[in-house]
Structure formats: C-alpha cells, structure tokens
Design a protein around this motif. Structure first.
Motif, PDB file in Angstrom:
ATOM      1  N   GLU A 134       0.826  -1.207   0.000  1.00 49.75           N
ATOM      2  CA  GLU A 134       0.000   0.000   0.000  1.00 49.75           C
ATOM      3  C   GLU A 134       0.861   1.257   0.000  1.00 49.75           C
ATOM      4  OE1 GLU A 134      -3.671   0.542   0.102  1.00 49.75           O
ATOM      5  OE2 GLU A 134      -3.111  -1.232  -1.052  1.00 49.75           O
ATOM      6  N   TRP A 135       1.840   1.292   0.898  1.00 47.94           N
ATOM      7  CA  TRP A 135       2.718   2.464   1.021  1.00 47.94           C
ATOM      8  C   TRP A 135       3.546   2.677  -0.248  1.00 47.94           C
ATOM      9  CZ3 TRP A 135       8.171   1.513   1.590  1.00 47.94           C
ATOM     10  CH2 TRP A 135       8.941   2.676   1.735  1.00 47.94           C
ATOM     11  N   HIS A 136       4.145   1.627  -0.750  1.00 51.20           N
ATOM     12  CA  HIS A 136       5.052   1.745  -1.892  1.00 51.20           C
ATOM     13  C   HIS A 136       4.311   2.187  -3.150  1.00 51.20           C
ATOM     14  CE1 HIS A 136       8.978   0.097  -3.759  1.00 51.20           C
ATOM     15  NE2 HIS A 136       9.324   0.925  -2.806  1.00 51.20           N
ATOM     16  N   ASP A 137       3.110   1.608  -3.379  1.00 50.61           N
ATOM     17  CA  ASP A 137       2.346   1.913  -4.587  1.00 50.61           C
ATOM     18  C   ASP A 137       1.621   3.252  -4.507  1.00 50.61           C
ATOM     19  OD1 ASP A 137       3.172  -0.611  -5.307  1.00 50.61           O
ATOM     20  OD2 ASP A 137       1.162  -1.480  -5.399  1.00 50.61           O
ATOM     21  N   ARG A 138       1.075   3.571  -3.344  1.00 49.63           N
ATOM     22  CA  ARG A 138       0.184   4.732  -3.241  1.00 49.63           C
ATOM     23  C   ARG A 138       0.875   5.996  -2.740  1.00 49.63           C
ATOM     24  NH1 ARG A 138      -4.882   2.836  -4.166  1.00 49.63           N
ATOM     25  NH2 ARG A 138      -5.248   0.613  -3.737  1.00 49.63           N
ATOM     26  N   GLU A 139       2.021   5.828  -2.056  1.00 46.41           N
ATOM     27  CA  GLU A 139       2.714   7.022  -1.586  1.00 46.41           C
ATOM     28  C   GLU A 139       4.157   7.092  -2.066  1.00 46.41           C
ATOM     29  OE1 GLU A 139       2.604   9.108   2.536  1.00 46.41           O
ATOM     30  OE2 GLU A 139       4.501   7.966   2.517  1.00 46.41           O
ATOM     31  N   HIS A 140       4.949   6.053  -1.790  1.00 45.39           N
ATOM     32  CA  HIS A 140       6.394   6.211  -1.895  1.00 45.39           C
ATOM     33  C   HIS A 140       6.888   6.362  -3.337  1.00 45.39           C
ATOM     34  CE1 HIS A 140      10.292   6.302  -0.063  1.00 45.39           C
ATOM     35  NE2 HIS A 140      10.748   5.367  -0.892  1.00 45.39           N
ATOM     36  N   ILE A 141       6.511   5.435  -4.222  1.00 48.98           N
ATOM     37  CA  ILE A 141       6.971   5.566  -5.605  1.00 48.98           C
ATOM     38  C   ILE A 141       6.391   6.827  -6.256  1.00 48.98           C
ATOM     39  CG2 ILE A 141       6.912   4.532  -7.907  1.00 48.98           C
ATOM     40  CD1 ILE A 141       7.308   1.816  -6.645  1.00 48.98           C
ATOM     41  N   PRO A 142       5.083   7.138  -6.078  1.00 48.27           N
ATOM     42  CA  PRO A 142       4.583   8.411  -6.628  1.00 48.27           C
ATOM     43  C   PRO A 142       5.317   9.630  -6.072  1.00 48.27           C
ATOM     44  CG  PRO A 142       2.749   6.962  -6.121  1.00 48.27           C
ATOM     45  CD  PRO A 142       3.975   6.303  -5.548  1.00 48.27           C
ATOM     46  N   GLU A 143       5.655   9.587  -4.785  1.00 47.24           N
ATOM     47  CA  GLU A 143       6.395  10.702  -4.183  1.00 47.24           C
ATOM     48  C   GLU A 143       7.757  10.866  -4.839  1.00 47.24           C
ATOM     49  OE1 GLU A 143       6.944  11.318   0.380  1.00 47.24           O
ATOM     50  OE2 GLU A 143       8.708  10.216  -0.360  1.00 47.24           O
ATOM     51  N   ARG A 144       8.456   9.743  -5.030  1.00 47.61           N
ATOM     52  CA  ARG A 144       9.780   9.809  -5.650  1.00 47.61           C
ATOM     53  C   ARG A 144       9.686  10.298  -7.101  1.00 47.61           C
ATOM     54  NH1 ARG A 144      11.335   9.785  -1.010  1.00 47.61           N
ATOM     55  NH2 ARG A 144      12.851   8.315  -0.144  1.00 47.61           N
ATOM     56  N   VAL A 145       8.756   9.744  -7.858  1.00 51.56           N
ATOM     57  CA  VAL A 145       8.628  10.130  -9.266  1.00 51.56           C
ATOM     58  C   VAL A 145       8.201  11.597  -9.387  1.00 51.56           C
ATOM     59  CG1 VAL A 145       7.364   9.640 -11.409  1.00 51.56           C
ATOM     60  CG2 VAL A 145       8.233   7.759 -10.018  1.00 51.56           C
ATOM     61  N   GLY A 146       7.599  12.138  -8.347  1.00 48.13           N
ATOM     62  CA  GLY A 146       7.211  13.544  -8.350  1.00 48.13           C
ATOM     63  C   GLY A 146       8.350  14.508  -8.092  1.00 48.13           C
ATOM     64  N   LEU A 156      17.415  15.306  -1.619  1.00 50.33           N
ATOM     65  CA  LEU A 156      17.899  15.288  -0.239  1.00 50.33           C
ATOM     66  C   LEU A 156      16.869  15.859   0.729  1.00 50.33           C
ATOM     67  CD1 LEU A 156      21.645  16.293  -0.725  1.00 50.33           C
ATOM     68  CD2 LEU A 156      20.726  14.055  -0.093  1.00 50.33           C
ATOM     69  N   ALA A 157      16.114  16.852   0.282  1.00 51.14           N
ATOM     70  CA  ALA A 157      15.069  17.414   1.142  1.00 51.14           C
ATOM     71  C   ALA A 157      14.007  16.372   1.454  1.00 51.14           C
ATOM     72  CB  ALA A 157      14.434  18.631   0.471  1.00 51.14           C
ATOM     73  N   ARG A 158      13.652  15.553   0.468  1.00 44.94           N
ATOM     74  CA  ARG A 158      12.660  14.509   0.697  1.00 44.94           C
ATOM     75  C   ARG A 158      13.221  13.441   1.626  1.00 44.94           C
ATOM     76  NH1 ARG A 158       8.353  14.375   2.054  1.00 44.94           N
ATOM     77  NH2 ARG A 158       7.789  15.794   0.356  1.00 44.94           N
ATOM     78  N   LEU A 159      14.486  13.055   1.440  1.00 41.88           N
ATOM     79  CA  LEU A 159      15.100  12.042   2.303  1.00 41.88           C
ATOM     80  C   LEU A 159      15.194  12.510   3.746  1.00 41.88           C
ATOM     81  CD1 LEU A 159      18.024  10.806   0.012  1.00 41.88           C
ATOM     82  CD2 LEU A 159      15.988   9.505   0.643  1.00 41.88           C
ATOM     83  N   ASN A 160      15.336  13.801   3.935  1.00 46.04           N
ATOM     84  CA  ASN A 160      15.466  14.332   5.293  1.00 46.04           C
ATOM     85  C   ASN A 160      14.140  14.780   5.895  1.00 46.04           C
ATOM     86  OD1 ASN A 160      18.294  14.148   6.057  1.00 46.04           O
ATOM     87  ND2 ASN A 160      18.687  15.509   4.308  1.00 46.04           N
ATOM     88  N   LYS A 165      24.117   9.969   5.011  1.00 44.56           N
ATOM     89  CA  LYS A 165      23.172   9.609   6.072  1.00 44.56           C
ATOM     90  C   LYS A 165      22.034  10.629   6.106  1.00 44.56           C
ATOM     91  CE  LYS A 165      25.814   6.227   7.151  1.00 44.56           C
ATOM     92  NZ  LYS A 165      25.462   4.875   6.647  1.00 44.56           N
ATOM     93  N   THR A 166      20.812  10.126   6.016  1.00 41.19           N
ATOM     94  CA  THR A 166      19.646  11.001   6.004  1.00 41.19           C
ATOM     95  C   THR A 166      18.660  10.576   7.084  1.00 41.19           C
ATOM     96  OG1 THR A 166      18.417   9.636   4.422  1.00 41.19           O
ATOM     97  CG2 THR A 166      19.901  11.321   3.514  1.00 41.19           C
ATOM     98  N   ALA A 167      17.676  11.429   7.330  1.00 40.37           N
ATOM     99  CA  ALA A 167      16.674  11.132   8.355  1.00 40.37           C
ATOM    100  C   ALA A 167      15.912   9.859   8.023  1.00 40.37           C
ATOM    101  CB  ALA A 167      15.713  12.310   8.490  1.00 40.37           C
ATOM    102  N   GLU A 168      15.602   9.634   6.748  1.00 42.95           N
ATOM    103  CA  GLU A 168      14.853   8.441   6.370  1.00 42.95           C
ATOM    104  C   GLU A 168      15.620   7.166   6.712  1.00 42.95           C
ATOM    105  OE1 GLU A 168      13.508   6.480   2.188  1.00 42.95           O
ATOM    106  OE2 GLU A 168      12.732   8.501   2.572  1.00 42.95           O
ATOM    107  N   GLN A 169      16.924   7.186   6.539  1.00 41.12           N
ATOM    108  CA  GLN A 169      17.721   5.991   6.775  1.00 41.12           C
ATOM    109  C   GLN A 169      17.874   5.652   8.251  1.00 41.12           C
ATOM    110  OE1 GLN A 169      21.096   7.296   4.337  1.00 41.12           O
ATOM    111  NE2 GLN A 169      20.792   5.462   3.096  1.00 41.12           N
ATOM    112  N   ARG A 170      17.633   6.623   9.123  1.00 43.58           N
ATOM    113  CA  ARG A 170      17.759   6.342  10.554  1.00 43.58           C
ATOM    114  C   ARG A 170      16.727   5.336  11.034  1.00 43.58           C
ATOM    115  NH1 ARG A 170      17.710  12.325  11.267  1.00 43.58           N
ATOM    116  NH2 ARG A 170      19.823  13.025  10.751  1.00 43.58           N
ATOM    117  N   GLY A 171      15.650   5.163  10.251  1.00 47.95           N
ATOM    118  CA  GLY A 171      14.604   4.242  10.652  1.00 47.95           C
ATOM    119  C   GLY A 171      14.870   2.804  10.293  1.00 47.95           C
TER     120      GLY A 171
END
Length: 225
Positions: A25-37, A74-78, A162-168
């Motif tokens: 759900e996350w990858h299809d509906r949020e994450h990949i669309p967010e990246r492609v945007g 980088l802004a999105r990753l952080n 190292k970004t905020a997203e990777q800390r998780g």
C-alpha cells in the motif's frame, strides 16, 4: 528501451511478514509516486524475486546523475512522511546504490529483469567496464527475447550519505557495480545471464562475490509531467 536518464537508484530489500501488506500500500500509493514527483525523477519500478534474494528490487531512473545529490531529493530524504518512517522499520537485508549509467542498450522494457550486484578491485574497474560494455552487453542485447541490458557504477559518496529516512532502518550495503538484463520471459533472462554473465566470467573480470537474482515486474510508474 535504454534507460531514460544518466542515473539510477537500485534498491534490493526484504520485508518482514508483518510489514508486507502495508509495504504494498505504502510503496504503490505514496512512496513511488512521491519519488517520481521529485524534479528530475523519470520512472519508478518494483519487482519481486523469482530466484535469488532479497525479495524485492526497486529501480528509479533520473534525468541526470546530479539529481541524486540535488537539493530536491535530499530534502525529501530528510523529511520522510510518517507512513515512510513506519514502513522502513520493516526493511531487512537492504542494498542501495545511487549509480551513474555507464551503458544502456535496448529496444524496450521487459517484464522480467535479472540483476547482478558486486564489488571489485578498483584497480580493475577500467578492464571490467571495457569488457562488459564493449562486448558482453552488446552480445546480451542480441539474444532472443532480450529487451535491454545495462551496466551502472555506484557513486559511493552519494550512496553513503546519512539522512533522516535511513535512521529508521538498518544500514544498507552499497554494491559498486550493478548489471541488469531485461527480457520478455524468465527463461530468456536466465539464459542470457548464465551464458554471458555467469560467476566464472565475472570472477575473471575481477568481480567479488557477485549476487544474482531474477525478478518479475509488479509496479511501474512514469513521470507524466
């Protein structure tokens, strides 16, 4: 087809059983669309393993390799979303390389992709690239039912930021080389890899601990702007 830009992000990962339904759900509906945007991102694809591991392979194409170190990405990753922060906690066995596209050949995309990721002695990089781009991939691209073939080299500095997203999630591995072969059938891809890119051939070129997988396409999104 050949890759549509000069850079890619190649990601392999497993997902915990309890996180799997949410992952789709996350990858299809949020994450990949967010990246492609993100400006400069052209396409995002996810595949599932038919052989080899990890279970999932995701490939993003970007217009130019500078996009991979640019402010927008980088802004999105952080600034990960809450959904992203929860989702990446279920990632396991992750490899992620931000790569320059060294060579990309092909008439079209395939529903199946073979990936090979490996490190090598940097002193043999020129020899390895010459062999793969000069003779191996041109031969692969002519095989029956093969759609495309690509070789990419990781930007290790960019990949290790190292970004905020990777800390998780746990630290990921960064393969220095990524070779991909796309085809119309699983058998075509397997045959191309076993004939032209098997372990013995890669070892002779200086590849270290090459890891191979065959994947089937699950999701594909192209930037519509």
């Amino acid at each position: 087809m050949s890759l549509s830009g000069s850079g890619v992000i190649a990601i392999w990962n497993d997902i915990t059983d309890e996180g799997r339904a949410n992952f789709y759900e996350w990858h299809d509906r949020e994450h990949i669309p967010e990246r492609v945007g993100i400006p400069g991102f052209l396409r995002g694809r996810r595949y599932i393993a038919l052989s080899g591991s990890p279970e999932y392979f995701t490939l993003y194409e970007v217009q130019h390799k500078s996009v991979l170190t640019g402010a927008d990405y980088l802004a999105r990753l952080n600034s990960p979303t809450e959904w992203t922060t929860r989702s990446v906690q279920h990632f396991r066995n992750t490899s992620r390389s931000l790569c320059d596209v060294e060579l990309s050949l092909g008439a079209g995309s395939g529903g199946f992709i073979g990936t090979i990721r490996f490190d090598s002695d940097p002193g043999r990089d020129a020899e390895l690239l010459k062999a793969i781009s000069g003779s191996i991939l041109p031969a692969v691209s002519k095989e029956l039912a093969i759609s495309a073939a690509h070789v990419c080299r990781a930007d290790e500095s960019a990949s290790n930021v190292k970004t905020a997203e990777q800390r998780g999630r746990a630290a990921n591995m960064v393969p220095r080389w990524v070779v991909m072969v796309e085809g119309a059938t699983q058998e075509a891809v397997e045959n191309a890899l076993s004939t032209h890119l098997n372990d013995a051939i890669l070892r002779d070129l200086g590849a270290l601990e090459a890891q191979q997988g065959i994947y089937r396409l699950q999701f594909d999104l192209v930037d519509a702007r």
